[in-house]
Write a protein that holds these residues in place. Sequence first.
Motif, PDB file in Angstrom:
ATOM      1  N   HIS A 124       0.851  -1.196   0.000  1.00 41.81           N
ATOM      2  CA  HIS A 124       0.000   0.000   0.000  1.00 41.81           C
ATOM      3  C   HIS A 124       0.885   1.245   0.000  1.00 41.81           C
ATOM      4  O   HIS A 124       1.188   1.820   1.039  1.00 41.81           O
ATOM      5  N   ASN A 125       1.311   1.651  -1.189  1.00 42.63           N
ATOM      6  CA  ASN A 125       2.092   2.878  -1.337  1.00 42.63           C
ATOM      7  C   ASN A 125       1.481   3.685  -2.475  1.00 42.63           C
ATOM      8  O   ASN A 125       1.767   3.454  -3.650  1.00 42.63           O
ATOM      9  N   LEU A 126       0.615   4.618  -2.130  1.00 41.87           N
ATOM     10  CA  LEU A 126      -0.111   5.387  -3.129  1.00 41.87           C
ATOM     11  C   LEU A 126       0.763   6.447  -3.797  1.00 41.87           C
ATOM     12  O   LEU A 126       0.321   7.089  -4.760  1.00 41.87           O
ATOM     13  N   ARG A 127       1.993   6.615  -3.322  1.00 41.92           N
ATOM     14  CA  ARG A 127       2.877   7.641  -3.882  1.00 41.92           C
ATOM     15  C   ARG A 127       3.847   7.071  -4.912  1.00 41.92           C
ATOM     16  O   ARG A 127       4.614   7.816  -5.514  1.00 41.92           O
ATOM     17  N   LEU A 128       3.806   5.765  -5.097  1.00 42.60           N
ATOM     18  CA  LEU A 128       4.711   5.134  -6.058  1.00 42.60           C
ATOM     19  C   LEU A 128       4.010   5.077  -7.410  1.00 42.60           C
ATOM     20  O   LEU A 128       2.904   4.546  -7.528  1.00 42.60           O
ATOM     21  N   SER A 129       4.638   5.621  -8.411  1.00 44.70           N
ATOM     22  CA  SER A 129       4.018   5.734  -9.734  1.00 44.70           C
ATOM     23  C   SER A 129       3.651   4.373 -10.305  1.00 44.70           C
ATOM     24  O   SER A 129       4.397   3.397 -10.182  1.00 44.70           O
ATOM     25  N   GLY A 130       2.485   4.340 -10.959  1.00 46.41           N
ATOM     26  CA  GLY A 130       2.040   3.098 -11.583  1.00 46.41           C
ATOM     27  C   GLY A 130       1.825   3.243 -13.073  1.00 46.41           C
ATOM     28  O   GLY A 130       1.038   2.504 -13.671  1.00 46.41           O
ATOM     29  N   ASP A 131       2.539   4.178 -13.713  1.00 47.64           N
ATOM     30  CA  ASP A 131       2.357   4.412 -15.142  1.00 47.64           C
ATOM     31  C   ASP A 131       2.688   3.187 -15.979  1.00 47.64           C
ATOM     32  O   ASP A 131       2.115   2.978 -17.045  1.00 47.64           O
ATOM     33  N   GLN A 132       3.612   2.381 -15.493  1.00 42.36           N
ATOM     34  CA  GLN A 132       4.038   1.194 -16.232  1.00 42.36           C
ATOM     35  C   GLN A 132       3.481  -0.092 -15.642  1.00 42.36           C
ATOM     36  O   GLN A 132       4.021  -1.172 -15.856  1.00 42.36           O
ATOM     37  N   GLY A 133       2.412   0.003 -14.890  1.00 39.52           N
ATOM     38  CA  GLY A 133       1.831  -1.186 -14.282  1.00 39.52           C
ATOM     39  C   GLY A 133       2.339  -1.378 -12.864  1.00 39.52           C
ATOM     40  O   GLY A 133       2.907  -0.456 -12.251  1.00 39.52           O
ATOM     41  N   PRO A 134       2.183  -2.570 -12.296  1.00 43.25           N
ATOM     42  CA  PRO A 134       2.654  -2.845 -10.933  1.00 43.25           C
ATOM     43  C   PRO A 134       4.149  -2.569 -10.799  1.00 43.25           C
ATOM     44  O   PRO A 134       4.950  -2.937 -11.662  1.00 43.25           O
ATOM     45  N   ALA A 135       4.523  -1.896  -9.719  1.00 42.20           N
ATOM     46  CA  ALA A 135       5.925  -1.535  -9.501  1.00 42.20           C
ATOM     47  C   ALA A 135       6.771  -2.783  -9.268  1.00 42.20           C
ATOM     48  O   ALA A 135       6.481  -3.553  -8.345  1.00 42.20           O
ATOM     49  N   PRO A 136       7.807  -3.011 -10.052  1.00 40.21           N
ATOM     50  CA  PRO A 136       8.605  -4.237  -9.901  1.00 40.21           C
ATOM     51  C   PRO A 136       9.325  -4.333  -8.570  1.00 40.21           C
ATOM     52  O   PRO A 136       9.586  -5.430  -8.087  1.00 40.21           O
ATOM     53  N   GLN A 137       9.634  -3.191  -7.941  1.00 38.01           N
ATOM     54  CA  GLN A 137      10.399  -3.251  -6.700  1.00 38.01           C
ATOM     55  C   GLN A 137       9.614  -3.816  -5.528  1.00 38.01           C
ATOM     56  O   GLN A 137      10.192  -4.150  -4.491  1.00 38.01           O
ATOM     57  N   VAL A 138       8.291  -3.934  -5.667  1.00 41.38           N
ATOM     58  CA  VAL A 138       7.525  -4.510  -4.558  1.00 41.38           C
ATOM     59  C   VAL A 138       7.242  -6.003  -4.770  1.00 41.38           C
ATOM     60  O   VAL A 138       6.645  -6.645  -3.908  1.00 41.38           O
ATOM     61  N   GLU A 139       7.664  -6.553  -5.901  1.00 46.99           N
ATOM     62  CA  GLU A 139       7.413  -7.971  -6.156  1.00 46.99           C
ATOM     63  C   GLU A 139       8.127  -8.847  -5.145  1.00 46.99           C
ATOM     64  O   GLU A 139       7.568  -9.837  -4.651  1.00 46.99           O
ATOM     65  N   ALA A 140       9.385  -8.512  -4.839  1.00 46.84           N
ATOM     66  CA  ALA A 140      10.148  -9.320  -3.884  1.00 46.84           C
ATOM     67  C   ALA A 140       9.510  -9.250  -2.497  1.00 46.84           C
ATOM     68  O   ALA A 140       9.455 -10.257  -1.775  1.00 46.84           O
ATOM     69  N   PHE A 141       9.023  -8.079  -2.130  1.00 47.95           N
ATOM     70  CA  PHE A 141       8.337  -7.934  -0.840  1.00 47.95           C
ATOM     71  C   PHE A 141       7.081  -8.791  -0.805  1.00 47.95           C
ATOM     72  O   PHE A 141       6.837  -9.520   0.161  1.00 47.95           O
ATOM     73  N   ASP A 142       6.290  -8.712  -1.849  1.00 48.31           N
ATOM     74  CA  ASP A 142       5.049  -9.470  -1.902  1.00 48.31           C
ATOM     75  C   ASP A 142       5.324 -10.966  -1.794  1.00 48.31           C
ATOM     76  O   ASP A 142       4.633 -11.686  -1.065  1.00 48.31           O
ATOM     77  N   GLN A 143       6.345 -11.439  -2.495  1.00 46.05           N
ATOM     78  CA  GLN A 143       6.661 -12.866  -2.444  1.00 46.05           C
ATOM     79  C   GLN A 143       7.163 -13.273  -1.066  1.00 46.05           C
ATOM     80  O   GLN A 143       6.798 -14.326  -0.538  1.00 46.05           O
ATOM     81  N   TRP A 144       7.986 -12.419  -0.472  1.00 45.06           N
ATOM     82  CA  TRP A 144       8.526 -12.706   0.870  1.00 45.06           C
ATOM     83  C   TRP A 144       7.392 -12.823   1.877  1.00 45.06           C
ATOM     84  O   TRP A 144       7.327 -13.777   2.662  1.00 45.06           O
ATOM     85  N   VAL A 145       6.482 -11.866   1.859  1.00 40.50           N
ATOM     86  CA  VAL A 145       5.368 -11.875   2.810  1.00 40.50           C
ATOM     87  C   VAL A 145       4.453 -13.065   2.553  1.00 40.50           C
ATOM     88  O   VAL A 145       4.047 -13.766   3.491  1.00 40.50           O
TER      89      VAL A 145
END
Length: 264
Positions: free
Chosen positions: A166-187
């Motif tokens: 939940h980071n509404l300040r991270l741009s989503g112009d190119q779709g889901p932000a790749p830098q949060v993929e590792a976090f999502d998988q870890w959690v």
Amino acid sequence: MTMPSLFIAHGSPMLALEDSAYTAYLQRLGRRLPVPKAIAIFSAHWDDPQQLLTDADRYEAIHDFYGYPEELYQIRYSIPGDRKIAYEVQNLFQQGNLKFKTVPDRGLDHGAWVVLRRLYPDAEIPVLELSIDSKRSPMEQYEIGKMLAALRGKGVLIIGSGALVHNLRLSGDQGPAPQVEAFDQWVSDRISQWNLSELFRYDKLAPNVRDAVPSYAAEHFCPLFYAMGAADNERTAKRLFQDRRPGALNLDVWQFGGTDLGDL
């Protein structure tokens, strides 16, 4: 009948208006779940140092947001309360030596009613809303949820409403932000494994944690621990659905305990 405990992401208040795969899933989920006797929901939008809970015969939707289409402010959602369940929750908190306060004149914030309206549009099932405390440790949040575990065996559906990414300040112009993929998988891995020792330290151990859960949005992660705690006696977890939105906003539904709902 033992109900599951659920973690449901509520995302933007626009969830109340949108027609999407996620809202369609929530509607199917409401039809698939065993009909609960009552619902107890922890909302990320009621953050208080003291444990608070509602106690009224009926609740109305609170439009606690601004800058959205007028249509959203016209939505009404009136749902009954259940003072017997509220009393049971108070007794359980007393047994757990948890200080609490009832709030009789409060409606349901959008973290609660937007989710409930999608699950139960007819607003027939009694509800109780509970606050979270983002300053408590994850272990303490988990223990509060655990205090309510017995209610699941009495037909009460327990829900934690927030967001794991939940980071509404991270741009989503190119779709889901790749830098949060590792976090999502870890959690996701640690929830599935019920790895509390690492989950409780997610803010220090998880990769790219401040991209996924910046400090200003930490309260959205907390309802996960309340919901998991309510299923401590079973410790089974399954992600039922995920909708990854542009930027850093994932909409997840997790089931803890209860009968496997399967694919919907």
